[in-house]
Design a protein around this motif. Sequence first.
Motif, PDB file in Angstrom:
ATOM      1  N   LEU A  74     148.844  14.636-101.046  1.00 42.65           N
ATOM      2  CA  LEU A  74     149.444  14.648 -99.711  1.00 42.65           C
ATOM      3  C   LEU A  74     148.730  13.685 -98.771  1.00 42.65           C
ATOM      4  O   LEU A  74     149.369  13.036 -97.933  1.00 42.65           O
ATOM      5  N   ARG A  78     150.399  10.618 -96.689  1.00 46.46           N
ATOM      6  CA  ARG A  78     150.223  10.431 -95.238  1.00 46.46           C
ATOM      7  C   ARG A  78     149.679   9.042 -94.914  1.00 46.46           C
ATOM      8  O   ARG A  78     150.127   8.394 -93.959  1.00 46.46           O
ATOM      9  N   ARG A  83     153.377  11.148 -91.782  1.00 46.23           N
ATOM     10  CA  ARG A  83     153.449  12.606 -91.850  1.00 46.23           C
ATOM     11  C   ARG A  83     154.717  13.052 -92.577  1.00 46.23           C
ATOM     12  O   ARG A  83     155.783  12.454 -92.419  1.00 46.23           O
ATOM     13  N   ILE A  84     154.596  14.117 -93.312  1.00 44.86           N
ATOM     14  CA  ILE A  84     155.705  14.610 -94.128  1.00 44.86           C
ATOM     15  C   ILE A  84     156.636  15.473 -93.281  1.00 44.86           C
ATOM     16  O   ILE A  84     156.188  16.368 -92.559  1.00 44.86           O
ATOM     17  N   LEU A  87     160.096  18.650 -97.477  1.00 51.66           N
ATOM     18  CA  LEU A  87     159.462  19.038 -98.735  1.00 51.66           C
ATOM     19  C   LEU A  87     160.517  19.621 -99.663  1.00 51.66           C
ATOM     20  O   LEU A  87     161.193  20.587 -99.311  1.00 51.66           O
ATOM     21  N   CYS A 121     152.060  23.782-101.590  1.00 49.71           N
ATOM     22  CA  CYS A 121     152.672  22.595-100.984  1.00 49.71           C
ATOM     23  C   CYS A 121     153.210  22.912 -99.592  1.00 49.71           C
ATOM     24  O   CYS A 121     153.004  22.144 -98.638  1.00 49.71           O
ATOM     25  N   VAL A 125     151.842  21.189 -96.082  1.00 47.05           N
ATOM     26  CA  VAL A 125     152.663  20.245 -95.305  1.00 47.05           C
ATOM     27  C   VAL A 125     153.122  20.819 -93.967  1.00 47.05           C
ATOM     28  O   VAL A 125     153.516  20.056 -93.073  1.00 47.05           O
ATOM     29  N   ASP A 128     152.030  19.165 -90.675  1.00 49.88           N
ATOM     30  CA  ASP A 128     152.752  17.935 -90.347  1.00 49.88           C
ATOM     31  C   ASP A 128     154.062  18.262 -89.636  1.00 49.88           C
ATOM     32  O   ASP A 128     154.427  17.629 -88.631  1.00 49.88           O
TER      33      ASP A 128
END
Length: 249
Positions: A74, A78, A83-84, A87, A121, A125, A128
Motif C-alpha cells: 500500500l 501511495r 491515496r487509495i 478497494l 486491506c 486503506v 486514505d
Amino acid sequence: MGNEQRIALITGGSRGIGRSIALALAKEGYPVALTYRENRIKAEETASQIISDGGRVLVVEMAMEDRKSIREALQTVRSELGRISILINNAAIAQEKPFGTITDNDWDAMLNVNLRGAFVCAQEVLPDMLEQSWGRIVNISSIGGQWGGVNQVHYAVSKAGLIGLTRSLAKIYSGKGITTNAVAPGLVATEMSALELNTEAGKEKVKNIPVGRIGYIAEVTSAVVYLVSSDASYITGQTININGGMYFG
C-alpha cells in the motif's frame, strides 16, 4: 473529483475476475494498482494491456495473509499513484476437500487469505478514504458464502465472512462518504471454477440454473464498475447476486 484522481486497488488482479475489473476500471479512467502473490508474469500482462489502452497502472506484490506485506504494498501504491480511493477485495484461494479431511492448516490458510486479508486491506486503506471523505470498498464474495458449501466448507465460511464484513463496514463508514458492498457470483467461467464445473456435480448445477448457463466474468465486472461509481452513492451494505437465478436470498 474525476476518475483520474481516484486510485483503485484490486487485489488478485493478475487473472480472472480481478484482471477483468482492473481492465474495466482503467478504461473508466481510474489509475489502478493490481496485486499478485506469485504470478508476476500474468500481472504484467494485465498491466501491459492497460497501458496499451492508454491507462495508468502499477503492479505490486502482496501476500494477503501478511499485514507487513500489505502495508508495504500500500505504501508503494501511495508513493507511485497517490491515496487509495477504491478497494476491490478480490484475491482468494479455493480448495475442494471433503469436510472431514479439512485440516487446521487448510482452514487457517483459507480464512487468512480470503477473509483476514480483506479485513486488513480495508483497515489499512480506510485512513486514505477518510482523508478524502470518499471511498468505495467492494468485496468479492460468492454464492457459496450464502448457501453453504459441501466440498468447500472453509471456502464458503470465508466468503460468508466477507458479507458480514461488508455490512459492518457499511454501518460504520457510510456516513463518512465511504460505501461498502459485496458481489456474490454464482457459477462463473474462471480458472478457479473450472475444476468444479468439470465434475458431475458441477455439470448438474449448470443444468439447474434458471438462466440456463454459467455466468461471464464481464457480468460480474459491470456490477463492480457501477458500485464504485458516484451513481451508486446510495447503495451500501448490500450483496449483489450475480448468479443467473441460482439463489434469491
